[in-house]
Design an enzyme around this catalytic site. Structure first.
Site, short mmCIF file in Angstrom:
data_model
loop_
_atom_site.label_atom_id
_atom_site.label_comp_id
_atom_site.label_asym_id
_atom_site.label_seq_id
_atom_site.Cartn_x
_atom_site.Cartn_y
_atom_site.Cartn_z
N HIS A 26 -4.83 2.78 -3.18
CA HIS A 26 -4.16 4.03 -3.55
C HIS A 26 -4.75 5.21 -2.79
O HIS A 26 -4.03 6.04 -2.22
CB HIS A 26 -4.27 4.28 -5.05
CG HIS A 26 -3.60 5.54 -5.49
ND1 HIS A 26 -4.22 6.78 -5.43
CD2 HIS A 26 -2.36 5.77 -5.99
CE1 HIS A 26 -3.39 7.71 -5.88
NE2 HIS A 26 -2.26 7.13 -6.23
N GLU A 62 -8.05 8.18 4.64
CA GLU A 62 -7.69 7.54 5.89
C GLU A 62 -8.41 6.19 5.98
O GLU A 62 -9.49 6.02 5.43
CB GLU A 62 -8.08 8.42 7.07
CG GLU A 62 -7.31 9.73 7.12
CD GLU A 62 -7.69 10.58 8.32
OE1 GLU A 62 -8.72 10.27 8.98
OE2 GLU A 62 -6.97 11.54 8.61
N LEU A 84 -3.13 -2.91 -9.82
CA LEU A 84 -3.28 -3.91 -10.86
C LEU A 84 -2.03 -4.14 -11.69
O LEU A 84 -2.04 -4.94 -12.62
CB LEU A 84 -4.44 -3.52 -11.78
CG LEU A 84 -5.77 -3.32 -11.03
CD1 LEU A 84 -6.86 -2.90 -12.00
CD2 LEU A 84 -6.17 -4.58 -10.28
N GLY A 87 4.68 -0.68 -10.44
CA GLY A 87 4.85 0.76 -10.62
C GLY A 87 5.47 1.35 -9.37
O GLY A 87 5.89 0.62 -8.46
N HIS A 89 4.36 2.96 -6.75
CA HIS A 89 3.75 2.67 -5.44
C HIS A 89 4.10 1.26 -4.97
O HIS A 89 4.41 1.05 -3.80
CB HIS A 89 2.23 2.82 -5.52
CG HIS A 89 1.77 4.23 -5.72
ND1 HIS A 89 2.31 5.30 -5.03
CD2 HIS A 89 0.82 4.76 -6.54
CE1 HIS A 89 1.72 6.41 -5.41
NE2 HIS A 89 0.82 6.12 -6.33
#
Length: 279
Positions: A26, A62, A84, A87, A89
């Site tokens: 993330h 990055e 985990l 969702g 993302h």
């Protein structure tokens, strides 16, 4: 969690060489998160030295995922989210970034729910002081980041159910944001049911604001984030192998068991048999 998603208009079959593993984190403003993720990738490389392993972030750190994919050119890659549950993302951001890249990509499922994830959660609790033989006064709050996506909450509930079956005590999922209950609310609910030894299981991949916030609300012991636990490295490779249709047996370990959806996350004493989790 076993289905793979083709995210490029071209075929994902490797035209030469091994498809790269791109671990998609993330990103965090906490510098400990990046160092933890890099150390986890070193564990993955140690388990499978011939596999090209790269890192890309959704945001905040990055290399960003688009930059990592651009550097691969039109090579083949499997993107494994270091997340985990399902969702936004996993379902939108990562596939869209992959589709916009020149690389030939597949996106694997998130790391949870899976019994290897439960292995890591249990080990971290043990390190924090969880007893070998818990009694009726014991319970656990499974703390995660939270999401408005109901599938994300369902995945967390399944992980909580599997951990409850493993430990033999109630496990209630709780969230740092975007979902209920919060950790304090889950603690109060368990206290009202007579539990006096309530541990917090940190369902976070690395240190960060949410993990710190949840640990601060623990009334007793709180486990460390999952980080570089060996089961996490094996689980990343298992997801990579599943995305390529290989079954994932080589580095999966004892926890990589496929099966049906498990049931409710909390309640009275759970059954001794751990619910099977999708591979």
């Amino acid at each position: 969690m076993t289905a793979t998603t083709v995210t490029s208009s071209r075929t994902t079959a490797a035209t030469g060489g091994t498809p790269a593993l791109v671990v998609v984190a993330h990103g965090s403003r906490d510098p400990r998160a990046l160092s933890t993720v890099r150390a986890l990738l070193d564990r993955v490389r140690a388990l499978r030295p011939a596999l090209p392993v790269h890192l890309g972030h959704v945001e905040l750190n990055e290399p960003l995922l688009p930059d990592t994919l651009t550097a691969l050119g039109d090579g083949a890659a499997v993107l494994v989210p270091l997340l985990l549950s399902r969702g936004h993302h996993v379902k939108r951001d990562i596939p869209e970034m992959a589709a916009a890249s020149p690389a030939r990509t597949r996106v694997a499922g998130p790391l949870g729910p899976h019994s290897l994830l439960v292995d890591a959660l249990q080990a971290r609790l043990t390190e924090a002081g969880w007893p070998t033989h818990p009694g009726p006064e014991h319970a656990v709050v499974l703390a995660s980041a939270g999401s408005r996506d109901p599938e994300s909450r369902a995945d967390t509930a399944r992980t909580a159910a599997a951990l409850a079956a493993r430990l033999g005590v109630p496990v209630v999922p709780a969230y740092a944001s975007a979902a209920a209950p919060t950790v304090p609310e889950a603690v109060r609910a368990l206290t009202d049911r007579g539990h006096r030894r309530i541990a917090l299981a940190s369902c976070f991949t690395a240190p960060g604001r949410f993990a710190t916030q949840c640990a601060a609300a623990a009334p007793w012991i709180a486990s460390e984030p999952l980080g570089t636990h060996p089961a996490m490295a094996r689980l990343l490779l298992h997801r990579y192998d599943r995305a390529l249709g290989r079954g994932g047996a080589s580095n999966a370990g004892r926890g990589a068991r496929d099966g049906a959806t498990c049931g409710s996350a909390a309640g009275a004493r759970p059954a001794a048999t751990e619910p099977a989790l999708a591979g």
